[in-house]
Design a protein around this motif. Structure first.
Motif, PDB file in Angstrom:
ATOM      1  N   ASN A 172      20.504  -5.135  37.939  1.00 38.97           N
ATOM      2  CA  ASN A 172      19.410  -5.390  36.997  1.00 38.97           C
ATOM      3  C   ASN A 172      18.995  -4.089  36.316  1.00 38.97           C
ATOM      4  O   ASN A 172      18.830  -4.029  35.088  1.00 38.97           O
ATOM      5  CB  ASN A 172      18.228  -6.018  37.764  1.00 38.97           C
ATOM      6  CG  ASN A 172      17.047  -6.371  36.878  1.00 38.97           C
ATOM      7  OD1 ASN A 172      16.817  -5.764  35.841  1.00 38.97           O
ATOM      8  ND2 ASN A 172      16.273  -7.353  37.314  1.00 38.97           N
ATOM      9  N   ILE A 173      18.841  -3.035  37.087  1.00 35.11           N
ATOM     10  CA  ILE A 173      18.449  -1.742  36.537  1.00 35.11           C
ATOM     11  C   ILE A 173      19.572  -1.164  35.668  1.00 35.11           C
ATOM     12  O   ILE A 173      19.310  -0.550  34.627  1.00 35.11           O
ATOM     13  CB  ILE A 173      18.071  -0.771  37.677  1.00 35.11           C
ATOM     14  CG1 ILE A 173      16.863  -1.323  38.447  1.00 35.11           C
ATOM     15  CG2 ILE A 173      17.773   0.621  37.136  1.00 35.11           C
ATOM     16  CD1 ILE A 173      15.661  -1.680  37.581  1.00 35.11           C
ATOM     17  N   GLN A 174      20.802  -1.373  36.069  1.00 36.41           N
ATOM     18  CA  GLN A 174      21.938  -0.948  35.239  1.00 36.41           C
ATOM     19  C   GLN A 174      21.829  -1.559  33.847  1.00 36.41           C
ATOM     20  O   GLN A 174      21.937  -0.870  32.823  1.00 36.41           O
ATOM     21  CB  GLN A 174      23.244  -1.368  35.910  1.00 36.41           C
ATOM     22  CG  GLN A 174      24.504  -0.992  35.135  1.00 36.41           C
ATOM     23  CD  GLN A 174      25.753  -1.535  35.813  1.00 36.41           C
ATOM     24  OE1 GLN A 174      25.761  -2.655  36.348  1.00 36.41           O
ATOM     25  NE2 GLN A 174      26.819  -0.749  35.795  1.00 36.41           N
ATOM     26  N   ASP A 175      21.591  -2.868  33.789  1.00 35.97           N
ATOM     27  CA  ASP A 175      21.470  -3.557  32.500  1.00 35.97           C
ATOM     28  C   ASP A 175      20.253  -3.067  31.720  1.00 35.97           C
ATOM     29  O   ASP A 175      20.301  -2.924  30.492  1.00 35.97           O
ATOM     30  CB  ASP A 175      21.360  -5.068  32.713  1.00 35.97           C
ATOM     31  CG  ASP A 175      22.647  -5.678  33.248  1.00 35.97           C
ATOM     32  OD1 ASP A 175      23.718  -5.071  33.049  1.00 35.97           O
ATOM     33  OD2 ASP A 175      22.572  -6.754  33.880  1.00 35.97           O
ATOM     34  N   THR A 176      19.169  -2.799  32.432  1.00 35.18           N
ATOM     35  CA  THR A 176      17.922  -2.385  31.777  1.00 35.18           C
ATOM     36  C   THR A 176      18.066  -1.031  31.097  1.00 35.18           C
ATOM     37  O   THR A 176      17.539  -0.813  29.997  1.00 35.18           O
ATOM     38  CB  THR A 176      16.778  -2.322  32.811  1.00 35.18           C
ATOM     39  OG1 THR A 176      16.606  -3.617  33.394  1.00 35.18           O
ATOM     40  CG2 THR A 176      15.470  -1.883  32.162  1.00 35.18           C
ATOM     41  N   PHE A 177      18.803  -0.123  31.710  1.00 36.34           N
ATOM     42  CA  PHE A 177      18.879   1.256  31.207  1.00 36.34           C
ATOM     43  C   PHE A 177      20.055   1.523  30.270  1.00 36.34           C
ATOM     44  O   PHE A 177      20.044   2.514  29.550  1.00 36.34           O
ATOM     45  CB  PHE A 177      18.966   2.231  32.389  1.00 36.34           C
ATOM     46  CG  PHE A 177      17.650   2.551  33.027  1.00 36.34           C
ATOM     47  CD1 PHE A 177      16.948   3.689  32.681  1.00 36.34           C
ATOM     48  CD2 PHE A 177      17.106   1.706  33.983  1.00 36.34           C
ATOM     49  CE1 PHE A 177      15.730   3.995  33.271  1.00 36.34           C
ATOM     50  CE2 PHE A 177      15.889   1.990  34.586  1.00 36.34           C
ATOM     51  CZ  PHE A 177      15.201   3.143  34.222  1.00 36.34           C
ATOM     52  N   MET A 178      21.069   0.686  30.290  1.00 37.36           N
ATOM     53  CA  MET A 178      22.281   0.979  29.518  1.00 37.36           C
ATOM     54  C   MET A 178      22.002   1.022  28.014  1.00 37.36           C
ATOM     55  O   MET A 178      21.380   0.119  27.456  1.00 37.36           O
ATOM     56  CB  MET A 178      23.343  -0.078  29.788  1.00 37.36           C
ATOM     57  CG  MET A 178      24.031   0.060  31.125  1.00 37.36           C
ATOM     58  SD  MET A 178      25.485   1.137  31.106  1.00 37.36           S
ATOM     59  CE  MET A 178      26.698   0.082  30.357  1.00 37.36           C
ATOM     60  N   THR A 179      22.458   2.095  27.358  1.00 37.37           N
ATOM     61  CA  THR A 179      22.430   2.188  25.905  1.00 37.37           C
ATOM     62  C   THR A 179      23.757   2.803  25.449  1.00 37.37           C
ATOM     63  O   THR A 179      24.602   3.164  26.268  1.00 37.37           O
ATOM     64  CB  THR A 179      21.279   3.078  25.396  1.00 37.37           C
ATOM     65  OG1 THR A 179      21.604   4.458  25.622  1.00 37.37           O
ATOM     66  CG2 THR A 179      19.952   2.748  26.063  1.00 37.37           C
ATOM     67  N   LYS A 180      23.910   2.959  24.151  1.00 34.47           N
ATOM     68  CA  LYS A 180      25.160   3.531  23.644  1.00 34.47           C
ATOM     69  C   LYS A 180      25.290   5.017  23.973  1.00 34.47           C
ATOM     70  O   LYS A 180      26.381   5.590  23.858  1.00 34.47           O
ATOM     71  CB  LYS A 180      25.274   3.312  22.133  1.00 34.47           C
ATOM     72  CG  LYS A 180      24.198   3.998  21.307  1.00 34.47           C
ATOM     73  CD  LYS A 180      24.369   3.654  19.837  1.00 34.47           C
ATOM     74  CE  LYS A 180      23.295   4.322  18.984  1.00 34.47           C
ATOM     75  NZ  LYS A 180      23.432   3.945  17.549  1.00 34.47           N
ATOM     76  N   PHE A 181      24.196   5.664  24.393  1.00 32.40           N
ATOM     77  CA  PHE A 181      24.278   7.079  24.781  1.00 32.40           C
ATOM     78  C   PHE A 181      23.922   7.309  26.253  1.00 32.40           C
ATOM     79  O   PHE A 181      23.994   8.437  26.735  1.00 32.40           O
ATOM     80  CB  PHE A 181      23.369   7.952  23.897  1.00 32.40           C
ATOM     81  CG  PHE A 181      21.898   7.706  24.079  1.00 32.40           C
ATOM     82  CD1 PHE A 181      21.172   8.391  25.040  1.00 32.40           C
ATOM     83  CD2 PHE A 181      21.221   6.785  23.288  1.00 32.40           C
ATOM     84  CE1 PHE A 181      19.821   8.160  25.219  1.00 32.40           C
ATOM     85  CE2 PHE A 181      19.864   6.561  23.456  1.00 32.40           C
ATOM     86  CZ  PHE A 181      19.170   7.242  24.424  1.00 32.40           C
ATOM     87  N   PHE A 182      23.567   6.247  26.987  1.00 31.47           N
ATOM     88  CA  PHE A 182      23.162   6.377  28.389  1.00 31.47           C
ATOM     89  C   PHE A 182      23.924   5.334  29.190  1.00 31.47           C
ATOM     90  O   PHE A 182      23.573   4.157  29.201  1.00 31.47           O
ATOM     91  CB  PHE A 182      21.650   6.180  28.520  1.00 31.47           C
ATOM     92  CG  PHE A 182      21.058   6.651  29.823  1.00 31.47           C
ATOM     93  CD1 PHE A 182      20.832   8.009  30.040  1.00 31.47           C
ATOM     94  CD2 PHE A 182      20.706   5.754  30.820  1.00 31.47           C
ATOM     95  CE1 PHE A 182      20.263   8.449  31.233  1.00 31.47           C
ATOM     96  CE2 PHE A 182      20.141   6.184  32.010  1.00 31.47           C
ATOM     97  CZ  PHE A 182      19.919   7.550  32.215  1.00 31.47           C
TER      98      PHE A 182
END
Length: 331
Positions: A160-170
């Motif tokens: 859940n946290i993986q999905d929450t934080f993922m961006t194109k630069f993170f």
């Protein structure tokens, strides 16, 4: 869109707040005191910890823990390791049990020698996820590509946290080795102090390469003794975090070590850095763990003697170089 609180208004907490705000989440930041909050609101930046990074108006700031934690899906703890227990005790009356707690601080509690997730779990019944890896706040806030790892006892919460934080630069990976991830993230700060002393005393790249290589071997040795997976220390929270902390000008641990190498006392170096240097208390805790588990950690022991027994940097390095000959082992 999620309701997310960040406990701690330092550079790392604010950098993550900016990232999550840009993803459309509702962000509330808890500040330690009114002076900190008022300064951030006046200047729309934290001039001490994250200068030059503007904070958008939609991020809300408060000194009320009740207000900060009310109805939040995720709470991120971003305070110094020495403040974890006291801060979590402040949180316990206001946080809902189904809120996921994410710890982004790195360290080992002095005295108890607990990993920080263990401290949190002693006080809160919540699912706890740890986020770690080579990630300077200054670079994350400027969208410089960064990769980290998350772990926890509940890997669905970690995902859940993986999905929450993922961006194109993170970019965020998962890893179920919670012990290894926390120890790697904490102990690399000790080696970073040593790397700084090498810079300060005027030694070169050969010395630093030896330090990093043998430093990760020491961290792995202790981590495995405490139940970690040796492969974890070859990853982001091991060698990755170690490289960035030992080589970057952003690293406050490296800066403090450089001052020690130039002849400053420990207190003078900490005053000059003027931010939390986690490697100092972690050296003390790591030394206790070394003795407890009867693990050979000559680099950690040398930096301990420099910090707490007034041994000179040159003497410590000379003693390391003149130890009995050995065969090389990874750990």
């Amino acid at each position: 869109m999620k309701d997310i609180a960040i406990v701690g208004a330092g550079g790392w907490g604010l950098a993550l707040g900016l990232l999550l705000n840009e993803k459309g989440n509702n962000i509330t930041v808890w500040c330690y005191d009114e002076a900190e909050k008022n300064s951030i609101l006046q200047h729309r930046e934290n001039k001490r910890c994250l200068p030059g990074i503007k904070i958008p108006l939609e991020i809300h700031f408060t000194t009320s823990m009740r207000e900060a934690l009310s109805d939040q899906e995720i709470v991120i703890i971003a305070v110094p390791s020495k403040a974890i227990r006291a801060t979590v005790n402040l949180m316990k009356d206001y946080i809902a049990q189904d809120t996921i707690v994410v710890n982004v601080s790195k360290g080992i509690e002095e005295g108890s020698l607990l990993r920080l997730s263990e401290v949190i779990e002693q006080i809160l019944p919540n699912k706890v996820v740890v986020l770690s890896g080579p990630s300077h706040a200054e670079e994350v806030a400027r969208h410089i590509p960064t990769t980290v790892v998350v772990s926890g006892r509940d890997m669905k919460a970690a995902e859940n946290i993986q999905d929450t934080f993922m961006t194109k630069f993170f970019r965020v990976y998962t890893n179920d080795d919670l012990v290894g991830i926390e120890l790697g993230g904490a102990l690399k700060n000790v080696i970073a102090l040593a790397a700084g002393t090498i810079e300060g005393i005027g030694y070169g790249d050969n010395t630093k390469a030896a330090l990093i290589t043998r430093g990760i071997a020491e961290i792995t040795r202790l981590g495995v003794a405490m139940g970690g997976n040796p492969a974890t220390f070859a990853g982001l929270t091991g060698i990755g975090d170690l490289i960035v902390t030992c080589t970057s000008g952003h690293s406050r641990n490296r800066r403090a070590g450089e001052l020690l190498g130039r002849g400053y006392t420990v207190s003078e170096a900490l005053d000059k850095v003027n931010m939390v240097v986690e490697g100092v208390p972690t050296t003390k805790a790591g030394h206790e763990l070394m003795l407890k588990y009867e693990i050979e950690m000559p680099i950690l022991n040398a930096i301990y003697e420099t910090l707490f027994e007034d041994k000179s940097v040159k003497e410590s390095i000379n003693d390391l170089m003149q130890r009995d000959k050995k065969s090389e082992h990874y750990y």
